[in-house]
Design an enzyme around this catalytic site. Structure first.
Site, PDB file in Angstrom:
ATOM      1  N   HIS A 153       0.933  -1.254  -0.421  1.00  0.00           N
ATOM      2  CA  HIS A 153       0.168   0.190   0.325  1.00  0.00           C
ATOM      3  C   HIS A 153       0.764   1.174   0.126  1.00  0.00           C
ATOM      4  O   HIS A 153       0.446   2.511  -0.446  1.00  0.00           O
ATOM      5  CB  HIS A 153      -1.242  -0.324   1.394  1.00  0.00           C
ATOM      6  CG  HIS A 153      -2.166  -0.882   1.314  1.00  0.00           C
ATOM      7  ND1 HIS A 153      -3.418  -0.872   1.394  1.00  0.00           N
ATOM      8  CD2 HIS A 153      -2.195  -2.500   1.440  1.00  0.00           C
ATOM      9  CE1 HIS A 153      -3.936  -1.681   0.945  1.00  0.00           C
ATOM     10  NE2 HIS A 153      -3.275  -2.830   1.129  1.00  0.00           N
ATOM     11  N   ASP A 360       3.450   9.321  -1.383  1.00  0.00           N
ATOM     12  CA  ASP A 360       2.354   8.342  -0.163  1.00  0.00           C
ATOM     13  C   ASP A 360       2.276   7.014  -1.159  1.00  0.00           C
ATOM     14  O   ASP A 360       2.464   7.940  -2.072  1.00  0.00           O
ATOM     15  CB  ASP A 360       1.450   9.984  -0.370  1.00  0.00           C
ATOM     16  CG  ASP A 360       0.440   9.309   0.854  1.00  0.00           C
ATOM     17  OD1 ASP A 360       0.225   8.430   0.703  1.00  0.00           O
ATOM     18  OD2 ASP A 360      -0.561  10.417   1.043  1.00  0.00           O
TER      19      ASP A 360
HETATM   20  C1  GDG Z   1      -2.259   3.622   3.348  1.00  0.00           C
HETATM   21  C2  GDG Z   1      -0.578   4.632   2.655  1.00  0.00           C
HETATM   22  C3  GDG Z   1      -2.739   4.669   0.565  1.00  0.00           C
HETATM   23  C4  GDG Z   1      -8.507  10.390   7.973  1.00  0.00           C
HETATM   24  N1  GDG Z   1      -8.607  11.438   8.899  1.00  0.00           N
HETATM   25  C5  GDG Z   1      -9.953  10.403   9.156  1.00  0.00           C
HETATM   26  C6  GDG Z   1     -10.368   9.667   8.728  1.00  0.00           C
HETATM   27  N2  GDG Z   1      -9.284   9.013   7.758  1.00  0.00           N
HETATM   28  C7  GDG Z   1      -9.269   8.436   6.707  1.00  0.00           C
HETATM   29  C8  GDG Z   1      -8.870   9.280   4.886  1.00  0.00           C
HETATM   30  C9  GDG Z   1      -8.693   8.329   3.931  1.00  0.00           C
HETATM   31  C10 GDG Z   1      -7.451   7.026   5.378  1.00  0.00           C
HETATM   32  O1  GDG Z   1      -8.308   7.216   6.290  1.00  0.00           O
HETATM   33  C11 GDG Z   1      -6.280   7.578   4.881  1.00  0.00           C
HETATM   34  O2  GDG Z   1      -6.377   7.371   3.618  1.00  0.00           O
HETATM   35  P1  GDG Z   1      -4.515   7.858   3.297  1.00  0.00           P
HETATM   36  O3  GDG Z   1      -4.893   7.248   1.090  1.00  0.00           O
HETATM   37  O4  GDG Z   1      -4.677   9.267   3.021  1.00  0.00           O
HETATM   38  O5  GDG Z   1      -3.110   7.058   3.995  1.00  0.00           O
HETATM   39  P2  GDG Z   1      -2.541   5.902   5.192  1.00  0.00           P
HETATM   40  O6  GDG Z   1      -3.142   5.672   5.936  1.00  0.00           O
HETATM   41  O7  GDG Z   1      -1.836   6.247   4.964  1.00  0.00           O
HETATM   42  O8  GDG Z   1      -2.704   4.904   4.030  1.00  0.00           O
HETATM   43  C12 GDG Z   1      -1.683   5.151   1.598  1.00  0.00           C
HETATM   44  C13 GDG Z   1      -3.633   4.079   1.471  1.00  0.00           C
HETATM   45  O9  GDG Z   1      -2.889   3.066   2.824  1.00  0.00           O
HETATM   46  C14 GDG Z   1      -4.752   2.578   0.525  1.00  0.00           C
HETATM   47  O10 GDG Z   1      -4.118   2.183  -0.220  1.00  0.00           O
HETATM   48  O11 GDG Z   1      -3.176   4.770   0.091  1.00  0.00           O
HETATM   49  O12 GDG Z   1      -1.183   6.281   0.484  1.00  0.00           O
HETATM   50  O13 GDG Z   1      -0.278   5.264   2.768  1.00  0.00           O
HETATM   51  O14 GDG Z   1      -9.722   7.377   3.824  1.00  0.00           O
HETATM   52  O15 GDG Z   1     -10.444   9.545   5.067  1.00  0.00           O
HETATM   53  N3  GDG Z   1     -11.595   9.095   8.662  1.00  0.00           N
HETATM   54  C15 GDG Z   1     -12.382   9.175   9.491  1.00  0.00           C
HETATM   55  N4  GDG Z   1     -12.357  10.556  10.155  1.00  0.00           N
HETATM   56  C16 GDG Z   1     -10.839  11.021  10.081  1.00  0.00           C
HETATM   57  O16 GDG Z   1     -10.641  12.315  10.770  1.00  0.00           O
HETATM   58  N5  GDG Z   1     -13.214   8.615   9.241  1.00  0.00           N
END
Ligand code: GDG
Length: 472
Positions: A153, A360
């Site tokens: 990921h 990322d």
């Molecule tokens: C890894 C990889 C890759 C955030 N704050 C809250 C909340 N979130 C949710 C967002 C989004 C998720 O968390 C974060 O996803 P990301 O993709 O931005 O980042 P990582 O957690 O680092 O994930 C990344 C991912 O895996 C999938 O393959 O895209 O690059 O690092 O959905 O909305 N959700 C809630 N409250 C919050 O305050 N409910």
């Protein structure tokens, strides 16, 4: 078809009333379509680790506790203090210790034991993320011959960086024990191919025949998406809720939003500095914009994370101290999580989405922001060129997060962008989301892995790699 075993560090055991987490959303279609067994850590620590099984419909969830030492060495240690920084190109933050590495291998062996007991010959195994790189090797050592796939990921850095990781020469080639290794972008897949070419001398194009005639590891790109239409609908409903309307009433101008776990890869300090440059260069836009940064804490037991929390607090305080008036504060920095529904409404209410990670794997916030917009009057996405999402989102305002003046300039441009340009860019971005909806993601991977057929299917951009004899 045979069962699909999903293995990840954390398991989303369905419990009434809980919001689904990221991986559960990504795997929703797979969990619905196949009979799945999802195995991993329970999230609990105990001296006498238990394994518990829950069932929901035809799926089951097997979770094991970790010992305190396992948690420290495998999770906080090797996974998050070595692999996470190095895979995000931050060699300077890596803290390697042999003890953590052995804890990491021990937990992988523990998961392999749990799996081996349960696998039937025709089951397929899908392993997720950097916590579990050597799992296939541990399974093969136990005689498992099932098809096993791995999806990373997070990014995979170039070989020049990977090779600086102690023990890379046993850990990275252990990926050769998978049948399929999937990445978020072609860039990550190419970095892996270059690593193999450089360290193991395999041809760079890697379409070799199977060495022993039995198995080949293949490389593919499977960018993670989101549930686009559903998120769009949720945002349309949520923007009318009291919470979102109250936020809009409480600010004098437009809303700009950032949503990130508190993590150094997300570039929050650099983003605040860029915003500061913007405020300094554009006094005419003061009180026309309020930047809401929602940043739930994560991994607070690791020093870099707690230090970063302090520096972000200080930066947000400095900006507000310098530019606030009695009716306006330029930054609203919120250190707690909000519901997915609330986030969807806030994205839709925002005129600008600021997503500027230093590095990322994909970044789903960028995708959620685009999905949430009103197509008649869409907000503008400012996106780091170093997020995996940039490879699908050429119509965002792509920026270099290391250049605060450029990011500040993009904020000004987004604020002043005419409606027809916003609509055109948004239409392109939304079309990219639809082309790669999460509903198909699991199937694309499983089909490439060969689930439900005698042979792995050919897919575009898939390369074969045969581990040379003698790789430990
Ligand atoms: C890894 C990889 C890759 C955030 N704050 C809250 C909340 N979130 C949710 C967002 C989004 C998720 O968390 C974060 O996803 P990301 O993709 O931005 O980042 P990582 O957690 O680092 O994930 C990344 C991912 O895996 C999938 O393959 O895209 O690059 O690092 O959905 O909305 N959700 C809630 N409250 C919050 O305050 N409910």
């Amino acid at each position: 078809m045979a069962r699909v075993f999903i293995i990840s560090n954390r398991v989303a055991v369905p419990k009434a009333g809980l919001q689904p987490g990221g991986l559960e959303v990504a795997l929703k279609a797979t969990l619905k379509k196949h009979t799945c067994v999802w195995l991993g850590w329970s999230g609990e620590l105990s001296d006498l680790p238990r394994t518990q099984t829950f069932t929901a419909g035809r799926n089951s969830y097997v979770v094991t506790d970790l010992g305190a030492e396992d948690f420290e060495e495998y999770y906080n240690g090797f996974a998050n203090r070595v692999l996470w920084p190095i895979f995000h190109y931050r060699l300077d933050l890596a803290e390697f210790s042999r003890r953590d590495l052995s804890g990491y291998l021990r937990v992988n062996n523990q998961f392999a034991e749990e799996l081996t007991k349960r696998l039937r010959p025709d089951d397929v195994v899908w392993v997720h993320d950097y916590h579990l790189i050597p799992l296939a090797k541990a399974l093969r050592e136990r005689g498992v011959r099932n098809r096993i796939g791995f999806f990373l990921h997070i990014p995979l850095p170039p070989p020049e960086i990977l090779a600086a990781m102690p023990n890379h020469d046993t850990l990275i080639p252990a990926l050769g024990d998978y049948d399929l290794v999937g990445f978020q972008t072609d860039g990550d897949a190419a970095n892996f191919a270059r690593y193999l070419a450089r360290e193991l001398g395999t041809p760079a194009h890697m379409s070799m025949r199977l060495g022993d005639g039995e198995r080949a590891m293949r490389i593919g790109t499977f960018p993670v998406g989101i549930e686009t239409a559903e998120f769009h609908r949720m945002a349309g409903r949520s923007v009318r809720t009291q919470l979102v309307q109250q936020v809009l009433k409480s600010i004098p101008g437009a809303l700009m939003i950032g949503v990130d776990r508190l993590d150094y890869s997300k570039g929050i300090p650099a983003r605040l500095e860029a915003y500061e440059r913007f405020l300094s260069a554009h006094p005419e836009l003061h009180d026309k914009i309020t930047y809401l940064q929602i940043t739930p804490k994560s991994r607070s037991q690791i020093k870099e994370y707690s230090e970063m929390a302090e520096s972000v607090n200080a930066l947000a305080g400095r900006i507000n101290g310098t530019y606030s008036s009695v009716t306006w504060a330029p930054v609203r920095y919120v250190n707690r999580p909000y519901s997915r529904t609330a986030l969807a409404g806030l994205y839709r209410a925002a005129k600008v989405g600021l997503v500027t990670p230093m590095r990322d794997g994909m970044n789903l916030v960028a995708k959620e922001f685009v999905a949430a917009q009103d197509e008649e009057d869409p907000g503008v996405l400012i996106l780091s060129r170093f997020a995996g999402a940039a490879s699908e989102f050429g119509s965002a305002l792509l920026v270099n997060p290391y250049d605060p003046d450029a990011v500040g300039g993009a904020i000004a441009r987004a604020m002043m962008m005419p409606l027809d340009e916003r609509r055109r860019r948004h239409a392109d971005l939304y079309a990219a989301l639809l082309r790669n909806d999460i509903a198909d993601w699991g199937d694309k991977f499983l089909v490439a892995l060969g689930a439900g057929s005698d042979k792995p299917r050919a897919i575009d951009a898939l390369q074969d790699f045969v581990p040379p004899a003698g790789i430990a």
